[in-house]
Design a protein around this motif. Structure first.
Motif, short mmCIF file in Angstrom:
data_model
loop_
_atom_site.label_atom_id
_atom_site.label_comp_id
_atom_site.label_asym_id
_atom_site.label_seq_id
_atom_site.Cartn_x
_atom_site.Cartn_y
_atom_site.Cartn_z
N THR A 140 24.23 23.85 7.00
CA THR A 140 25.30 24.63 6.36
C THR A 140 25.49 24.34 4.88
O THR A 140 26.28 25.03 4.23
N GLY A 141 24.76 23.37 4.32
CA GLY A 141 24.98 23.02 2.92
C GLY A 141 24.76 24.18 1.97
O GLY A 141 25.65 24.57 1.19
N TYR A 142 23.56 24.77 2.01
CA TYR A 142 23.25 25.90 1.13
C TYR A 142 24.14 27.11 1.43
O TYR A 142 24.71 27.72 0.51
N PRO A 143 24.30 27.51 2.71
CA PRO A 143 25.20 28.63 3.01
C PRO A 143 26.63 28.38 2.55
O PRO A 143 27.31 29.31 2.09
N ALA A 144 27.10 27.14 2.68
CA ALA A 144 28.45 26.83 2.22
C ALA A 144 28.56 27.01 0.70
O ALA A 144 29.59 27.47 0.19
N GLY A 145 27.49 26.65 -0.01
CA GLY A 145 27.48 26.86 -1.45
C GLY A 145 27.59 28.34 -1.81
O GLY A 145 28.30 28.72 -2.74
N LEU A 175 25.53 33.93 8.52
CA LEU A 175 24.21 34.54 8.45
C LEU A 175 23.17 33.58 7.88
O LEU A 175 22.09 33.39 8.45
N LEU A 176 23.49 32.96 6.74
CA LEU A 176 22.52 32.09 6.09
C LEU A 176 22.33 30.77 6.84
O LEU A 176 21.27 30.15 6.71
N SER A 177 23.30 30.36 7.62
CA SER A 177 23.10 29.19 8.47
C SER A 177 22.01 29.48 9.50
O SER A 177 21.17 28.62 9.80
#
Length: 282
Positions: A140-145, A175-177
């Motif tokens: 979730t790091g990138y999607p959270a960003g 979605l991105l997760s």
């Protein structure tokens, strides 16, 4: 040389620094900031630009730190264009730029604008080697960003957070997760060997893929639900159809091809949402 391991002079340093600009992964967060600004309706280009530069600096920090950890600490990579000292100097530079933007947002908007943007750098800097070893934070790091970029882009224009901005941020987070789980599946064997606990390592590639497509399906269902609730304009369902078609094709591909298709599908998804918002202001 101040930055580069290879090459000479200013040209070598510039080449090494530019090597950490990865458009495939940098464009979506910057575009998400712009998307958040567009959700606000009429917006200030200056405020939007400050926020987008902050997001760029955060993602650049993540790339430099990730490369530094993978090559100098974990010995995962065969080569790296930046020297060890160059990595640290580049991190100092990108961090300085980020916090300069943060001060600008605080001055031009308010403290909440700065505080809403700050977590993007915290996630970026701590992605490796802290967050990328846990299946939840690695996923979730990138999607959270991306989600924070949408919220921050909206807030700097309006000074508040409306349901539409929160809803879009939630959709992209989910979605991105799902896409990230597929992306991590590519490195399952290697990640297992170094005890890097991605979702694919923890529950196995097959169940990870099922979970990934479940997350993507949930995100598309959320879009339809928000259309029915009149939070999103009806035109956003076109994005659901487009991404759904890409996801259906990707299911039959291996993880590398599936990731390539899904990342590009996410670009189309974002572009269609941008068009829906631009032509039908909420």
């Amino acid at each position: 040389m101040a930055f580069a391991r290879h090459g000479e002079g200013a040209r070598g340093d510039l080449s090494a620094l530019l090597s950490q600009v990865h458009p495939v992964f940098m464009l979506p967060p910057v575009a998400a900031s712009w998307f958040g600004s567009m959700l606000a309706g009429e917006f200030s280009l200056a405020l939007g630009a400050v926020h987008m530069v902050a997001i760029f600096a955060a993602v650049y920090t993540a790339h430099v730190k990730d490369g530094y950890v993978d090559f100098y600490l974990r010995s995962e990579d065969d080569d790296h264009p930046l020297s060890e000292a160059g990595c640290k100097r580049a991190l100092a530079g990108s961090t300085t730029l980020f916090f300069a933007c943060l001060v600008g947002l605080w001055y031009l908007v308010d403290a909440w604008a700065a505080l809403l943007t700050l977590p993007t750098w915290l996630i970026a800097y701590h992605h490796a080697p802290q967050l990328d070893t846990n299946p939840i934070t690695a996923t979730t790091g990138y999607p959270a960003g991306i989600a924070l970029a949408i919220l921050g882009g909206f807030y700097v224009q309006t000074g508040t957070l409306a349901p539409v901005a929160i809803a879009f941020a939630l959709v992209f987070l989910v979605l991105l997760s799902g896409v990230k789980v597929i992306d991590d599946e590519q490195d399952h064997d290697y990640d297992s060997s170094i005890e890097k606990r991605t979702v694919a390592v923890v529950i196995g590639p097959e169940r990870a893929r099922t979970a990934a497509y479940g997350l993507m399906a949930l995100a598309l269902a959320l879009v339809v639900g928000f259309v029915l609730l009149r939070v999103f304009p009806p035109e956003t369902t076109l994005a659901v159809v487009a991404f759904g078609a890409v996801a259906a094709v990707s299911r039959r591909a291996d993880s590398e091809i599936a990731t390539m298709l899904l990342v590009r599908g996410a670009y189309v998804f974002l572009a269609l949402l941008l068009a829906a918002v631009w032509f039908r202001p909420l």
